[in-house]
Write a protein that holds these residues in place. Structure first.
Motif, PDB file in Angstrom:
ATOM      1  N   ASP A  15      -2.711   9.122  -4.175  1.00  0.00           N
ATOM      2  CA  ASP A  15      -2.083   9.292  -2.840  1.00  0.00           C
ATOM      3  C   ASP A  15      -0.642   9.267  -3.173  1.00  0.00           C
ATOM      4  OD1 ASP A  15      -1.299   8.949  -0.243  1.00  0.00           O
ATOM      5  OD2 ASP A  15      -2.963   7.996   0.390  1.00  0.00           O
ATOM      6  N   PRO A  16       0.107  10.171  -2.614  1.00  0.00           N
ATOM      7  CA  PRO A  16       1.797  10.275  -2.838  1.00  0.00           C
ATOM      8  C   PRO A  16       2.354   8.989  -2.234  1.00  0.00           C
ATOM      9  CG  PRO A  16       1.067  11.969  -1.343  1.00  0.00           C
ATOM     10  CD  PRO A  16      -0.130  11.538  -1.963  1.00  0.00           C
ATOM     11  N   ASP A  17       1.673   8.583  -1.055  1.00  0.00           N
ATOM     12  CA  ASP A  17       2.159   7.464  -0.129  1.00  0.00           C
ATOM     13  C   ASP A  17       1.692   6.034  -0.679  1.00  0.00           C
ATOM     14  OD1 ASP A  17       3.266   9.290   1.686  1.00  0.00           O
ATOM     15  OD2 ASP A  17       1.447   9.208   2.723  1.00  0.00           O
ATOM     16  N   ALA A  18       1.053   6.065  -1.881  1.00  0.00           N
ATOM     17  CA  ALA A  18       0.705   4.687  -2.367  1.00  0.00           C
ATOM     18  C   ALA A  18       1.717   3.814  -2.412  1.00  0.00           C
ATOM     19  CB  ALA A  18       0.016   4.875  -3.751  1.00  0.00           C
ATOM     20  N   PRO A  19       1.528   2.375  -2.145  1.00  0.00           N
ATOM     21  CA  PRO A  19       2.619   1.465  -2.261  1.00  0.00           C
ATOM     22  C   PRO A  19       2.978   1.116  -3.685  1.00  0.00           C
ATOM     23  CG  PRO A  19       0.530   0.354  -1.729  1.00  0.00           C
ATOM     24  CD  PRO A  19       0.029   1.726  -1.949  1.00  0.00           C
ATOM     25  N   GLY A  20       2.390   1.508  -4.733  1.00  0.00           N
ATOM     26  CA  GLY A  20       2.658   1.080  -6.297  1.00  0.00           C
ATOM     27  C   GLY A  20       2.414  -0.358  -6.316  1.00  0.00           C
ATOM     28  N   ARG A  21       1.413  -0.720  -6.018  1.00  0.00           N
ATOM     29  CA  ARG A  21       0.920  -2.012  -6.543  1.00  0.00           C
ATOM     30  C   ARG A  21      -0.335  -2.003  -7.095  1.00  0.00           C
ATOM     31  NH1 ARG A  21      -0.656  -3.843  -0.339  1.00  0.00           N
ATOM     32  NH2 ARG A  21      -2.878  -3.400  -0.454  1.00  0.00           N
ATOM     33  N   PRO A  22      -0.910  -3.269  -7.838  1.00  0.00           N
ATOM     34  CA  PRO A  22      -2.257  -3.158  -8.304  1.00  0.00           C
ATOM     35  C   PRO A  22      -3.130  -3.040  -7.672  1.00  0.00           C
ATOM     36  CG  PRO A  22      -0.673  -5.085  -9.138  1.00  0.00           C
ATOM     37  CD  PRO A  22      -0.057  -4.354  -7.672  1.00  0.00           C
TER      38      PRO A  22
END
Length: 196
Positions: A15-22
């Motif tokens: 998902d391009p909107d992923a928050p970038g967390r584990p």
């Protein structure tokens, strides 16, 4: 030969909107790039999972879990109208169906029956009914139609074309009187329209 490059995003792409967390699964070191709803009641509140965990989550997901057959049926019926309220015409805030006498349906699109209407000659002003009857016209009618009908009757019943006689004279006199009565008593707004 060159191969065509596929430009659409694959179904399993992150998902391009992923928050970038584990990943939200405990003890998972991968990044949470895929979203999954937390529950049936909060579909816009997401868990962020890695690809392996989102596949396992989706395989076990059951939207209708813990619902009774009646609740499932109600949910399916609501989905048929995109979760919007519906009601029968004329109830619960919908427009009221007008009385059949008020409803005008000249092309019979609304049921194939003509509503009971008063006789068209009864709609004419009282002073115009007898002259219209002499000319053989029914209401509603335009002044142009009255003029055309008068000319046709005057030509047909003129004493010179019928060989004269008292009956022909009486008939043409009645036609002339009816026409002059209509000209003088015709509604003013329609006379102005007929002149223009």
């Amino acid at each position: 030969m060159t191969s065509r490059r596929v430009t659409r995003v694959r179904a399993y792409a992150p998902d391009p909107d992923a928050p970038g967390r584990p990943c939200d699964m405990p003890n998972c070191p991968n990044m949470g790039c895929y979203r999954a709803p937390r529950s049936r009641t909060s579909l816009n509140d997401y868990l962020w999972l890695c690809l392996d965990h989102v596949r396992a989550y989706n395989a076990s997901w059951d939207y209708y879990k813990d619902m009774t057959p009646g609740q499932i049926e109600q949910e399916l019926r609501a989905d048929a109208s995109w979760q919007r309220p519906t009601w029968r015409l004329g109830t619960n805030g919908g427009p009221k169906v007008p009385d059949e006498a008020v409803l005008r349906d000249p092309l019979l699109n609304l049921g194939g029956r003509r509503p009971n209407r008063p006789d068209p000659s009864e709609q004419a002003p009282a002073e115009l009914r007898q002259p219209l009857d002499v000319l053989g016209l029914s209401w509603p009618v335009s002044m142009d139609t009255v003029k055309a009908r008068y000319k046709a009757l005057a030509k047909k019943h003129h004493p010179d074309t019928n060989g004269g006689g008292d009956a022909a004279d009486a008939r043409i006199k009645a036609i002339n009187i009816a026409y002059s009565t209509l000209k003088t008593l015709w509604p003013a707004d329609e006379r102005q329209m007929a002149r223009s």
